[in-house]
Design an enzyme around this catalytic site. Structure first.
Site, PDB file in Angstrom:
ATOM      1  CE  LYS A 153      35.098  26.505  54.694  1.00  0.00           C
ATOM      2  NZ  LYS A 153      33.750  27.078  54.819  1.00  0.00           N
ATOM      3  CG  ASP A 194      34.549  32.342  53.542  1.00  0.00           C
ATOM      4  OD1 ASP A 194      34.627  32.885  52.419  1.00  0.00           O
ATOM      5  OD2 ASP A 194      33.567  31.668  53.916  1.00  0.00           O
ATOM      6  CE  LYS A 240      31.926  34.540  54.892  1.00  0.00           C
ATOM      7  NZ  LYS A 240      30.634  33.864  54.865  1.00  0.00           N
ATOM      8  CG  ASP A 250      35.663  29.283  56.682  1.00  0.00           C
ATOM      9  OD1 ASP A 250      34.905  28.563  57.357  1.00  0.00           O
ATOM     10  OD2 ASP A 250      35.438  29.594  55.496  1.00  0.00           O
ATOM     11  CG  ASP A 295      30.292  33.439  51.535  1.00  0.00           C
ATOM     12  OD1 ASP A 295      31.389  32.965  51.918  1.00  0.00           O
ATOM     13  OD2 ASP A 295      29.535  34.100  52.265  1.00  0.00           O
ATOM     14  CD  GLU A 328      34.301  29.379  51.444  1.00  0.00           C
ATOM     15  OE1 GLU A 328      33.216  29.921  51.137  1.00  0.00           O
ATOM     16  OE2 GLU A 328      34.598  29.080  52.617  1.00  0.00           O
ATOM     17  NE  ARG A 363      28.506  24.520  49.827  1.00  0.00           N
ATOM     18  CZ  ARG A 363      27.267  24.872  50.144  1.00  0.00           C
ATOM     19  NH1 ARG A 363      26.261  24.511  49.375  1.00  0.00           N
ATOM     20  NH2 ARG A 363      27.026  25.579  51.221  1.00  0.00           N
TER      21      ARG A 363
HETATM   22  N1  BES Z   1      32.536  29.790  56.266  1.00  0.00           N
HETATM   23  C1  BES Z   1      31.178  30.008  55.949  1.00  0.00           C
HETATM   24  C2  BES Z   1      30.222  29.380  56.969  1.00  0.00           C
HETATM   25  C3  BES Z   1      30.220  29.967  58.357  1.00  0.00           C
HETATM   26  C4  BES Z   1      29.368  31.014  58.671  1.00  0.00           C
HETATM   27  C5  BES Z   1      31.030  29.442  59.338  1.00  0.00           C
HETATM   28  C6  BES Z   1      29.361  31.513  59.963  1.00  0.00           C
HETATM   29  C7  BES Z   1      31.025  29.950  60.624  1.00  0.00           C
HETATM   30  C8  BES Z   1      30.183  30.989  60.934  1.00  0.00           C
HETATM   31  C9  BES Z   1      30.831  29.402  54.592  1.00  0.00           C
HETATM   32  O1  BES Z   1      31.847  29.333  53.664  1.00  0.00           O
HETATM   33  C10 BES Z   1      29.758  30.266  54.012  1.00  0.00           C
HETATM   34  O2  BES Z   1      30.049  31.383  53.722  1.00  0.00           O
HETATM   35  N2  BES Z   1      28.565  29.706  53.882  1.00  0.00           N
HETATM   36  C11 BES Z   1      27.461  30.403  53.359  1.00  0.00           C
HETATM   37  C12 BES Z   1      26.774  29.481  52.388  1.00  0.00           C
HETATM   38  C13 BES Z   1      25.798  30.151  51.492  1.00  0.00           C
HETATM   39  C14 BES Z   1      26.498  31.041  50.498  1.00  0.00           C
HETATM   40  C15 BES Z   1      25.039  29.071  50.772  1.00  0.00           C
HETATM   41  C16 BES Z   1      26.530  30.770  54.522  1.00  0.00           C
HETATM   42  O3  BES Z   1      26.424  29.960  55.453  1.00  0.00           O
HETATM   43  O4  BES Z   1      25.967  31.836  54.519  1.00  0.00           O
HETATM   44 ZN    ZN Z   2      33.785  29.308  54.448  1.00  0.00          ZN
HETATM   45 ZN    ZN Z   3      31.986  31.158  52.491  1.00  0.00          ZN
END
Ligand code: BES
Ligand code: ZN
Ligand code: ZN
Length: 481
Positions: free
Chosen positions: A245, A250, A257, A268, A327, A329, A331
């Site tokens: 990734k 992000d 966020k 990220d 968010d 993104e 995947r």
């Molecule tokens: N990059 C984040 C995941 C992440 C969170 C990595 C904290 C490291 C530390 C990912 O893209 C994300 O934002 N995931 C969301 C998914 C949700 C929208 C289903 C999350 O984990 O809140």
């Molecule tokens: Zn992310």
């Molecule tokens: Zn994200």
């Protein structure tokens, strides 16, 4: 930090010294003076693993016992951690040169100590006008280690440093086009790695709907980088595909966020940095394995044409995806990269991604959330290797019943289930939809970046997972027999 092998003379020290001794030699003659030995003995009674310091003006001897009776992997990890504690003391004392020797220590144990020392000695200090004191020179007793195993490890550790630098760089310096250029320059420098950088036009003509959608809110172009290392003595006929990734930053996109959730999101792209670095390390050390890395790079921003919830994307492989949250993104860009990698007929696909906050909530910062589809053998090996190098996998269930949570009324899939149940698993199941070869998914959100100091991994980018995957490829041959 430069490591050299030399003969160390106890009675006439050129520098301060770290002396390591295993618990089974604790009562054997150690090369210290009588009063020092008595002091050591009394300290050991209080606390078996205490660091004991002898003053030999102008130098010091740091005497560290390690528990050679523990299971091998734990005892090695203890040595790495002890090294980090010592590094911290040396840094405070502004000691830049140190000798390392020991009694009752085998090469593997000494390597673990040096590994911890090297990693703990890393600083991301490019932007600091006042820098910490760090070790520049480490002299290791020649008779314990041989040059070739040391230099293989040193090359790996330098790769870990560079990988950490990439992750620690903020996006204002390291955006997708810049990172692609750096990867390409690195490949050219190493020599036996082929690097193909696909630009915006190429990505458009390939119809990578996921990568293009995530990139739409950004002012920077996306890149899709493919690396290949194909040695003549390779043991695999078909490549192993590494997918990482590469979200350079992000923000969450239009689902921005909130509060301080955005802090640290420069990390990220840790998955992409890690996979590129594993391939580079394999190439530099000549591992006999054909590897390809597939790295989709973009940031995720709420620019004026940003993709939005309710959008429906057509992915590289033709699957349609309804966006429920911008968010989720990672995947989307990974799905295109996995589908593309899948088209190279790989014998195994492994991805690494800082994919879900849910992985951090489930496991904290000490385990990798791991899942697999049709990859029993390699997955078992990876788990064993993980226990050995102490970068451990926690296997999550990967049952098809979870796919229920990804159903859409208007498309083939939604990108994220809004009820937040099983967030780590459903993210993995989403990706598995795009893989038709044995597939291992590593959600490294918990281990890639530390907000507070974590032993020899330090603070910020940890470089975790690189040692795991490198050791996996060192032993990969075993699964083929
Ligand atoms: N990059 C984040 C995941 C992440 C969170 C990595 C904290 C490291 C530390 C990912 O893209 C994300 O934002 N995931 C969301 C998914 C949700 C929208 C289903 C999350 O984990 O809140
Ligand atoms: Zn992310
Ligand atoms: Zn994200």
């Amino acid at each position: 930090m430069n490591i050299t092998l030399e003969k160390i003379n106890y009675s006439d020290l050129d520098s301060s010294l770290v002396f390591l001794y295993g618990s089974e030699v604790a009562n054997r003659a150690l090369p210290f003076k009588r009063d020092e030995l008595a002091y050591l003995e009394s300290r050991r009674k209080e606390d078996a693993s205490a660091l004991v310091v002898f003053n030999r003006l102008p130098h010091k001897i740091y005497v560290q016992n390690f528990d050679s009776d523990l299971p091998n992997a734990e005892s090695l990890e203890k040595l790495r951690r002890a090294a980090a504690d010592i590094q911290l003391i040396l840094s405070k004392e502004k000691i830049e040169t140190i000798a390392v020797t020991g009694e009752g220590i085998i090469p593997e144990e000494l390597v673990a100590f040096l590994e911890g020392l090297h990693m703990a000695n890393y600083r991301f200090d490019k932007y600091k006008t006042k820098k910490d004191s760090v070790l520049t020179k480490v002299v290791v007793e020649r008779h314990i280690l041989d040059e070739s195993s040391l230099s293989e490890n040193v090359r790996l550790w330098r790769r870990i440093d560079i990988c950490r630098d990439w992750i620690n760089e903020p996006v204002m310096y390291l955006n997708a086009p810049k990172f692609a250029d750096m990867l390409s320059a690195e490949a050219a420098r190493i020599g036996n790695v082929k690097c193909t950088v696909m630009g915006q036009k190429k990505i458009e003509s390939l119809k990578m709907g996921g990568l293009l959608a995530v990139n739409r809110g950004s002012d920077d172009e996306a890149r899709f980088v493919v690396l290949e290392y194909k040695p003549n003595d390779r043991i695999n006929k078909r490549p192993v595909a590494l997918v990482g990734k590469g979200v350079m930053y992000d923000t969450g996109g239009l689902n921005i966020k909130p509060g301080d959730y955005m802090v640290e999101m420069k990390s990220d792209m840790a998955g992409a940095a890690t996979m590129a670095s594993v391939l580079f390390a394999a190439a530099e050390n000549g591992l006999p394995i054909h590897l390809m890395a597939f790295l989709p790079l973009t940031d995720n921003r709420p620019g004026k044409n940003a993709y939005a919830a309710d959008d429906i994307l057509t992915m590289y492989d033709g699957t349609t995806v309804e966006i429920t949250n911008t968010d989720a993104e990672g995947r989307l860009i990974l799905a295109d990269a996995i589908a593309y990698a899948d088209g190279q007929d790989p014998e195994l696909i492994i991805d690494a991604a800082t994919l879900t906050g849910a992985a951090v909530r489930a496991l904290g910062t000490i385990a990798i959330a791991a899942m697999h589809q049709d990859a029993d053998g390699p997955f078992r090996l990876l788990s064993i290797v993980g226990n050995q190098v102490y970068e451990r996998l926690a296997e999550f269930p990967f049952w098809k019943e979870y796919d229920e949570l990804l159903k859409s009324e208007v498309a083939d899939l939604i990108n994220c289930n809004l009820h937040a149940n099983a967030g780590t698993i459903t993210a993995g199941r989403f990706l598995a939809h795009f893989a038709h070869h044995p597939y291992i998914h590593l959600d490294i959100a918990g281990v890639a970046y530390y907000g507070k100091r974590e032993g020899f991994y330090g603070i910020g980018a940890s470089g975790a997972v690189l040692r795991l995957l490198y050791a996996f490829f060192q032993t990969y041959e075993a699964t083929r027999k």
